[in-house]
Write an enzyme that holds these catalytic residues in place. Structure first.
Site, PDB file in Angstrom:
ATOM      1  CB  THR A  26      44.186  13.279  11.521  1.00 24.95           C
ATOM      2  OG1 THR A  26      43.643  12.527  10.262  1.00 24.95           O
ATOM      3  CG2 THR A  26      42.979  12.852  12.549  1.00 24.95           C
ATOM      4  CG  HIS A 176      45.292   9.155   2.863  1.00 21.19           C
ATOM      5  ND1 HIS A 176      46.457   8.517   2.725  1.00 21.19           N
ATOM      6  CD2 HIS A 176      45.231   9.239   4.174  1.00 21.19           C
ATOM      7  CE1 HIS A 176      47.289   8.805   3.714  1.00 21.19           C
ATOM      8  NE2 HIS A 176      46.226   9.135   4.812  1.00 21.19           N
ATOM      9  CG  ASN A 179      50.408   7.733   5.674  1.00 22.02           C
ATOM     10  OD1 ASN A 179      51.390   7.455   5.252  1.00 22.02           O
ATOM     11  ND2 ASN A 179      50.093   8.983   6.109  1.00 22.02           N
ATOM     12  CE1 TYR A 181      44.472   5.340   8.735  1.00 21.92           C
ATOM     13  CE2 TYR A 181      46.223   6.568   7.358  1.00 21.92           C
ATOM     14  CZ  TYR A 181      45.547   6.198   8.630  1.00 21.92           C
ATOM     15  OH  TYR A 181      46.055   6.747   9.827  1.00 21.92           O
ATOM     16  CG  ASN A 236      48.102   2.562  10.066  1.00 19.83           C
ATOM     17  OD1 ASN A 236      47.752   2.910  11.315  1.00 19.83           O
ATOM     18  ND2 ASN A 236      47.885   3.770   9.537  1.00 19.83           N
ATOM     19  N   GLY A 318      53.636  19.363   7.337  1.00 24.33           N
ATOM     20  CA  GLY A 318      52.660  19.024   8.338  1.00 24.33           C
ATOM     21  C   GLY A 318      52.909  19.685   9.701  1.00 24.33           C
ATOM     22  NE  ARG A 319      56.082  16.152  12.197  1.00 24.32           N
ATOM     23  CZ  ARG A 319      57.399  15.588  12.159  1.00 24.32           C
ATOM     24  NH1 ARG A 319      57.807  15.008  13.307  1.00 24.32           N
ATOM     25  NH2 ARG A 319      58.036  15.317  11.011  1.00 24.32           N
TER      26      ARG A 319
HETATM   27  C1  LIG Z   1      49.074  15.117  14.060  1.00 24.98           C
HETATM   28  C2  LIG Z   1      49.117  14.452  12.309  1.00 24.98           C
HETATM   29  C3  LIG Z   1      48.121  14.143  12.005  1.00 24.98           C
HETATM   30  C4  LIG Z   1      48.183  13.635  10.376  1.00 24.98           C
HETATM   31  N1  LIG Z   1      47.288  13.267   9.753  1.00 24.98           N
HETATM   32  C5  LIG Z   1      47.287  12.719   8.497  1.00 24.98           C
HETATM   33  C6  LIG Z   1      46.080  12.742   7.732  1.00 24.98           C
HETATM   34  O1  LIG Z   1      44.915  12.695   8.265  1.00 24.98           O
HETATM   35  N2  LIG Z   1      46.216  12.302   6.319  1.00 24.98           N
HETATM   36  C7  LIG Z   1      47.789  12.117   5.779  1.00 24.98           C
HETATM   37  O2  LIG Z   1      47.764  11.830   4.667  1.00 24.98           O
HETATM   38  N3  LIG Z   1      48.542  12.153   6.508  1.00 24.98           N
HETATM   39  C8  LIG Z   1      48.666  12.762   8.008  1.00 24.98           C
HETATM   40  N4  LIG Z   1      49.546  12.988   8.740  1.00 24.98           N
HETATM   41  C9  LIG Z   1      51.055  13.021   7.975  1.00 24.98           C
HETATM   42  C10 LIG Z   1      51.437  14.347   7.641  1.00 24.98           C
HETATM   43  O3  LIG Z   1      50.597  14.807   6.458  1.00 24.98           O
HETATM   44  C11 LIG Z   1      52.889  14.607   7.107  1.00 24.98           C
HETATM   45  O4  LIG Z   1      53.300  13.741   6.137  1.00 24.98           O
HETATM   46  C12 LIG Z   1      53.960  14.298   8.329  1.00 24.98           C
HETATM   47  O5  LIG Z   1      53.683  14.904   9.371  1.00 24.98           O
HETATM   48  C13 LIG Z   1      55.350  14.586   7.977  1.00 24.98           C
HETATM   49  O6  LIG Z   1      55.459  16.034   7.529  1.00 24.98           O
HETATM   50  P1  LIG Z   1      56.081  16.857   8.585  1.00 24.98           P
HETATM   51  O7  LIG Z   1      57.359  16.267   8.851  1.00 24.98           O
HETATM   52  O8  LIG Z   1      56.199  18.385   7.630  1.00 24.98           O
HETATM   53  O9  LIG Z   1      55.085  17.018   9.750  1.00 24.98           O
HETATM   54  C14 LIG Z   1      49.716  13.590  10.081  1.00 24.98           C
HETATM   55  C15 LIG Z   1      50.587  13.662  10.934  1.00 24.98           C
HETATM   56  C16 LIG Z   1      50.546  14.361  11.919  1.00 24.98           C
HETATM   57  C17 LIG Z   1      51.690  14.829  12.948  1.00 24.98           C
END
Ligand SMILES: Cc1cc2nc3c(=O)[nH]c(=O)nc-3n(C[C@H](O)[C@H](O)[C@H](O)COP(=O)(O)O)c2cc1C
Length: 363
Positions: A26, A176, A179, A181, A236, A318-319
């Site tokens: 997101t 989804h 988390n 939702y 959440n 993700g990040r």
């Molecule tokens: C800014 C941000 C927004 C995210 N938005 C979503 C989302 O819309 N849907 C979702 O399933 N996870 C979301 N996540 C979780 C990521 O998909 C991912 O699981 C999480 O960042 C861990 O992976 P990483 O360690 O590679 O960042 C979000 C994470 C971050 C940092």
């Protein structure tokens, strides 16, 4: 060597150039809940991923709990999404839309006229605040308990949103159910206090997920549907519960029977949550016969290990993808990664969105 991570993969009907998945993220750049040119550029720049999973996108006006998140239900939204899918496909990438209905994790002021914050049961959120543009961080009012008619309509909304996503050029959708939702709110006894066929037993708590998955598979085919789960997740205000293992293994079994093409498990330990026991990941791997994606705190080396040892087929990042549009190329070159700027994760405008340089731009 990243031989496994960088190798091709057949995901259902979709041929992926590598096993690196861009996790759903997101980014709150969709003013008016409509995808725009800036988003097309952002996703197009990340087309080197084997698969992109879009940011959480609401199948319903009721599911738009956060500011500036996109939807998949209006003509205007779908015109915007066409630009995104075109940008990704033009550069050889593949993209699934993540369908995220926020359920109780939403503020009424973020929902456009005609929408309403819905949940399986009216359970207060006690620790979480919600950002509203122009107002700042606000308490979240208790959500409206869904009637059977509202549940039925919401199931149809998921299927309709999936159909529209395919028409707009997406290669598939991810439901989804992680988390905290809406889909997980039904799965979890803390947020599901219902006494009807949607609450109580494991089977009843999984009924909404079953109905949504079945309707979505009927609409676009199981080969184009994945599901994200977060067993032991705490985001959440969720957390563990008595029947957690039984709930998630049963979910994996029923999704296997329904014919979805992948499961995507999130582990948020790297973001401060307790670790997800390896045993549940292994049990889900054993139970679900098709593809498994793992996510959470990965680097290329650990991703290569988990794919080569058979723990999963694909790994989502993700990040690292926020800060590195050319992440796959950087993996291939063994190059250093840009560091993500947390302050601009959710802010409007191009700063921290289109401003991270590629290797070529840095050189
Ligand atoms: C800014 C941000 C927004 C995210 N938005 C979503 C989302 O819309 N849907 C979702 O399933 N996870 C979301 N996540 C979780 C990521 O998909 C991912 O699981 C999480 O960042 C861990 O992976 P990483 O360690 O590679 O960042 C979000 C994470 C971050 C940092």
């Amino acid at each position: 060597m990243l031989d496994h991570l960088l190798s091709e993969y057949q995901l259902g009907q979709t041929k992926l150039a590598n096993r690196v998945v861009m996790a759903p993220l997101t980014r709150s750049r969709a003013e008016g809940n409509v995808p725009n040119d800036m988003m097309a550029t952002y996703y197009g720049n990340r087309a080197g991923a084997g698969l992109i999973i879009s940011e959480g996108t609401s199948p319903s006006v009721n599911g738009l709990g956060y500011p500036r998140i996109p939807g998949s239900f209006s003509t205007e939204q779908m015109e915007g999404w066409k630009k995104v899918t075109r940008a990704v496909h033009d550069q050889g990438g593949k993209i699934f839309m993540q369908l995220m209905h926020c359920g109780r994790v939403g503020h009424p002021d973020n929902v456009p006229a005609g929408g309403r914050i819905l949940a399986p049961s009216p359970v207060e959120m006690t620790e979480t605040k919600m950002y509203v543009d122009g107002k700042g961080l606000l308490d979240i009012p208790v959500a409206h308990e869904m009637s059977i008619d509202e549940i039925t309509l919401t199931i149809e909304e998921y299927a309709n949103a999936a159909k529209l996503a395919i028409e707009a050029g997406f290669d598939g959708v991810e439901l989804h159910a992680a988390n905290g939702y809406l889909l997980e709110q039904f799965m979890h006894p803390k947020t599901n206090r219902r006494n009807d066929q949607y609450g109580g037993s494991v089977e009843n708590r999984l009924r909404f997920l079953r109905n949504v998955a079945e309707a979505t598979v009927a609409a676009i085919g199981g080969d184009r549907v994945g599901v994200r789960l977060s067993p032991y997740g705490v985001f959440n205000e969720m957390g563990s519960f008595d029947t957690v293992d039984e709930t998630f293994v049963s979910a994996a079994r029923l999704l296997d029977e329904i014919g979805v093409t992948y499961l995507h498990l999130v582990d948020q330990e790297d973001m401060g949550a307790p670790p997800v026991p390896d045993a549940i990941k292994a049990k889900i791997r054993e139970t679900f016969s098709r593809s498994l994606i793992l996510a959470g705190g990965y680097d290329a080396h650990r991703a290569e290990q988990d794919i080569s040892s058979g723990r999963c087929d694909l790994v989502a990042f993700g990040r690292p993808f926020i800060a590195n549009p050319d992440l796959v190329e950087r993996f291939r070159e063994g190059a250093e990664l840009n560091v993500p700027d947390y302050d601009t994760f959710y802010t409007p405008g191009p700063e921290g969105y289109l401003t991270y340089p590629t290797l070529a731009e840095t050189a």
